[in-house]
Design a protein around this motif. Structure first.
Motif, PDB file in Angstrom:
ATOM      1  N   GLY A  30      -1.237 -14.041  10.504  1.00  0.00           N
ATOM      2  CA  GLY A  30      -1.909 -12.997  10.644  1.00  0.00           C
ATOM      3  C   GLY A  30      -2.052 -12.169  10.179  1.00  0.00           C
ATOM      4  O   GLY A  30      -1.379 -12.316   8.928  1.00  0.00           O
ATOM      5  N   GLY A  31      -2.324 -11.102  10.812  1.00  0.00           N
ATOM      6  CA  GLY A  31      -2.350 -10.282   9.798  1.00  0.00           C
ATOM      7  C   GLY A  31      -2.028  -8.545  10.643  1.00  0.00           C
ATOM      8  O   GLY A  31      -2.586  -8.558  11.666  1.00  0.00           O
ATOM      9  N   THR A  32      -1.954  -7.386  10.444  1.00  0.00           N
ATOM     10  CA  THR A  32      -1.737  -5.865  10.824  1.00  0.00           C
ATOM     11  C   THR A  32      -2.249  -4.734   9.979  1.00  0.00           C
ATOM     12  O   THR A  32      -1.561  -4.238   8.834  1.00  0.00           O
ATOM     13  CB  THR A  32      -0.667  -6.223  11.243  1.00  0.00           C
ATOM     14  OG1 THR A  32       0.450  -7.040  11.863  1.00  0.00           O
ATOM     15  CG2 THR A  32       0.461  -4.057  12.016  1.00  0.00           C
ATOM     16  N   VAL A  33      -3.293  -4.211  10.565  1.00  0.00           N
ATOM     17  CA  VAL A  33      -3.539  -2.857   9.954  1.00  0.00           C
ATOM     18  C   VAL A  33      -2.615  -1.638  10.450  1.00  0.00           C
ATOM     19  O   VAL A  33      -2.032  -1.460  11.740  1.00  0.00           O
ATOM     20  CB  VAL A  33      -4.611  -2.139  10.547  1.00  0.00           C
ATOM     21  CG1 VAL A  33      -5.339  -0.697   9.842  1.00  0.00           C
ATOM     22  CG2 VAL A  33      -6.137  -3.391   9.832  1.00  0.00           C
ATOM     23  N   VAL A  34      -1.601  -1.358   9.189  1.00  0.00           N
ATOM     24  CA  VAL A  34      -0.725  -0.320   9.440  1.00  0.00           C
ATOM     25  C   VAL A  34      -1.406   1.635   9.065  1.00  0.00           C
ATOM     26  O   VAL A  34      -1.526   1.380   7.751  1.00  0.00           O
ATOM     27  CB  VAL A  34       0.201  -0.744   8.808  1.00  0.00           C
ATOM     28  CG1 VAL A  34       1.328   0.339   8.946  1.00  0.00           C
ATOM     29  CG2 VAL A  34       1.160  -1.216   9.343  1.00  0.00           C
ATOM     30  N   ARG A  35      -1.262   2.019   9.845  1.00  0.00           N
ATOM     31  CA  ARG A  35      -2.202   3.616   9.428  1.00  0.00           C
ATOM     32  C   ARG A  35      -1.319   4.184   9.046  1.00  0.00           C
ATOM     33  O   ARG A  35      -0.114   4.360   9.649  1.00  0.00           O
ATOM     34  CB  ARG A  35      -3.081   3.590  10.589  1.00  0.00           C
ATOM     35  CG  ARG A  35      -3.933   2.802  11.158  1.00  0.00           C
ATOM     36  CD  ARG A  35      -5.248   3.589  12.335  1.00  0.00           C
ATOM     37  NE  ARG A  35      -5.894   2.842  12.299  1.00  0.00           N
ATOM     38  CZ  ARG A  35      -6.076   1.794  13.213  1.00  0.00           C
ATOM     39  NH1 ARG A  35      -5.711   1.074  13.603  1.00  0.00           N
ATOM     40  NH2 ARG A  35      -7.753   1.442  12.995  1.00  0.00           N
ATOM     41  N   LEU A  36      -1.288   4.828   7.604  1.00  0.00           N
ATOM     42  CA  LEU A  36      -0.422   5.830   7.473  1.00  0.00           C
ATOM     43  C   LEU A  36      -0.725   7.421   7.333  1.00  0.00           C
ATOM     44  O   LEU A  36      -1.834   7.755   6.309  1.00  0.00           O
ATOM     45  CB  LEU A  36       0.268   5.790   5.827  1.00  0.00           C
ATOM     46  CG  LEU A  36       0.888   3.915   5.980  1.00  0.00           C
ATOM     47  CD1 LEU A  36       0.951   3.273   5.019  1.00  0.00           C
ATOM     48  CD2 LEU A  36       2.703   3.648   6.966  1.00  0.00           C
ATOM     49  N   PRO A  37       0.093   8.260   7.954  1.00  0.00           N
ATOM     50  CA  PRO A  37      -0.805   9.528   7.422  1.00  0.00           C
ATOM     51  C   PRO A  37      -0.175   9.946   6.159  1.00  0.00           C
ATOM     52  O   PRO A  37      -0.860  10.865   5.200  1.00  0.00           O
ATOM     53  CB  PRO A  37       0.096  10.382   8.347  1.00  0.00           C
ATOM     54  CG  PRO A  37       1.626   9.923   8.390  1.00  0.00           C
ATOM     55  CD  PRO A  37       1.318   8.424   8.788  1.00  0.00           C
ATOM     56  N   LYS A  38       1.378   9.583   5.281  1.00  0.00           N
ATOM     57  CA  LYS A  38       1.208   9.260   3.749  1.00  0.00           C
ATOM     58  C   LYS A  38       1.780   8.424   3.266  1.00  0.00           C
ATOM     59  O   LYS A  38       2.440   7.597   4.434  1.00  0.00           O
ATOM     60  CB  LYS A  38       2.009  10.819   4.031  1.00  0.00           C
ATOM     61  CG  LYS A  38       3.164  10.799   4.729  1.00  0.00           C
ATOM     62  CD  LYS A  38       3.641  12.021   4.112  1.00  0.00           C
ATOM     63  CE  LYS A  38       5.507  11.561   4.609  1.00  0.00           C
ATOM     64  NZ  LYS A  38       6.436  13.227   4.677  1.00  0.00           N
ATOM     65  N   VAL A  39       2.068   7.609   2.526  1.00  0.00           N
ATOM     66  CA  VAL A  39       2.898   7.100   1.773  1.00  0.00           C
ATOM     67  C   VAL A  39       4.290   7.040   1.287  1.00  0.00           C
ATOM     68  O   VAL A  39       4.401   8.588   0.864  1.00  0.00           O
ATOM     69  CB  VAL A  39       2.166   6.421   0.438  1.00  0.00           C
ATOM     70  CG1 VAL A  39       3.280   5.298  -0.050  1.00  0.00           C
ATOM     71  CG2 VAL A  39       0.983   5.945   0.514  1.00  0.00           C
TER      72      VAL A  39
END
Length: 442
Positions: A64-73
């Motif tokens: 499977g896979g996941t999109v991880v939304r990041l405002p910053k690294v």
């Protein structure tokens, strides 16, 4: 990757043990990093491509896979504490052994995430290098992949030598942990790179000789380029009758394939070149390493840009291909033909509208390499492009220039010939390329 002998052996339902080597259980993460101006691509489609990359590597079972939304690294661990804990629970529930992160991961981030999750980490560059290593077939391809992999590994030695923290450079007052061993390993990699460059130079000289041999009896070069999985190899097979690996898989073709072929329907003889597929965010190590592999594109008479026109992000893929061609310094004056492939995958009404639009657009052909729809029109258009700049000229040759006269006959460009007191007068119809080749003859 985790070695197979590290896997826990578990009994089947009947109590027996299956001793066959099983695939590594993998999960894909696409870090969707917010940037001003919005996203260049839809994160869901980027994740889909990353999952396809995982499937392209043998020995992986992508669960499977996941999109991880990041405002910053986050510099140390890429993700925040909450997301790291959430993903750790998901990986444990699915017995994940390898996490593929679709983007760049620093050595420090990789080390920290592996400690947190108890899994191996592979970033986008590492995954593409693994795929290329698995697919390379020619001597040149193997050497180029090995060079790219060594260049990549050289930047990640901080992770490889964390177990040598006792070892310090000098008296131990200066220098970081393991510095002596890191430097030694770096020198070893540099030595290997020098050796590989020498071997690659020998292969490059052989390729130069092959090109020189073709130049004596030159044929126009038609290079197929495009985003990976756009259907280049399928079209190549359709036009040449060759048996090039053509699968619905990213990077199905790695090493360049060339065939001399007479285009059907009385078309001209050409050298058709199938090339490695391009991809967004192609590792810089590979762009440099495969420049030699793409030399046939640099010397092409016509560049055919094959596009998967059914893909929802076909325009973004087109931009990626054009950016790579520009980075390779491909001459913008070389004629280009855009091929809208996979029209068979589109709904009938959209397909009809697309074909009509292609007919009204200069240097565009809409086809299906699988069904053959539109391929005849493509062949005719190629013939026009290859012969369209041919011009009529009169050439006077002395009797002593027998080699040049024989060359013109082999090219089939002589329309009229007469003999005078001092030599031959020939009326020829040829292209600028043929004229240049003629002038280079002695």
């Amino acid at each position: 990757m985790i070695d197979d002998d590290e896997f826990e052996l578990r009994p089947d339902a009947d109590g027996s043990y299956d001793t066959r080597t099983r695939d590594t259980r993998a999960w894909v993460i696409h870090p969707d990093i917010w940037k001003s101006g919005g996203h260049a691509r839809r994160p869901e489609l980027a994740l889909e491509e990353a999952v396809a990359l995982g499937h392209a590597l043998p020995g992986l079972e992508v669960l499977g896979g996941t999109v991880v939304r990041l405002p910053k690294v986050h510099p140390g661990k890429l993700f925040g504490k909450g997301k790291i804990a959430e993903l750790k629970a998901e990986f444990a529930a699915n017995d994940i052994e390898l996490v593929l992160i679709d983007g760049p991961v620093s050595p420090v981030q990789q080390r920290n995430l592996e400690k947190e999750w108890g899994v191996k980490i592979l970033d986008r560059t590492g995954l593409i290098l693994e795929i290329f290593s698995d697919r390379a077939a020619t001597r040149e391809g193997v050497l180029q992949v090995e060079m790219a992999a060594l260049s990549y590994q050289r930047t990640r030695l901080v992770r490889a030598w964390t177990h040598l923290e006792r070892q310090r450079g000098g008296l131990g007052f200066v220098g970081g942990p393991g510095e002596t061993q890191i430097e030694a390993d770096r020198r070893a990699i540099d030595t290997q790179l020098v050796r590989l460059r020498r071997q690659l130079d020998k292969v490059a000289k052989t390729r130069t000789l092959h090109r020189a041999a073709r130049a004596k009896v030159p044929f126009p070069i038609v290079a197929l380029v495009g985003y990976t999985n756009a259907g280049k190899s399928t079209l190549f097979n359709h036009l040449t009758g060759a048996d090039v690996m053509a699968k619905d898989m990213l990077f199905a073709t790695l090493d360049p394939t060339m065939r001399r072929v007479a285009l059907p329907g009385g078309g001209p003889e050409v050298i058709l070149s199938d090339t490695v597929g391009f991809i967004s965010d192609l590792p810089t190590e590979l762009v440099a390493a495969f420049r030699a592999t793409l030399e046939e594109v640099l010397s092409a008479d016509v560049i055919c840009h094959v596009r998967d026109i059914s893909h929802p992000e076909t325009e973004a893929q087109k931009a990626d291909v054009e950016a790579i061609l520009e980075s390779l310094k491909v001459d913008k004056d070389v004629p280009r033909l855009e091929i809208w492939n996979k029209i068979d995958l589109m709904p009938e009404d959209e397909r009809a509208a697309l074909v009509t639009r292609a007919e009204r657009t200069e240097n565009v052909e809409a086809i299906s390499a699988v069904t053959g729809a539109g391929v005849e029109g493509l062949i005719a258009r190629l013939g026009e492009m290859l012969s369209g700049d041919a011009r009529l000229e009169v050439v006077d040759l002395p009797f002593a220039a027998g080699a040049k006269r024989a060359w013109l006959h082999r090219q089939g460009v002589i329309e009229e010939e007469s003999q005078g007191e001092e030599g031959y007068r020939l009326t020829v119809r040829w292209t600028a390329r043929q004229r240049a080749e003629f002038d280079a003859l002695r």
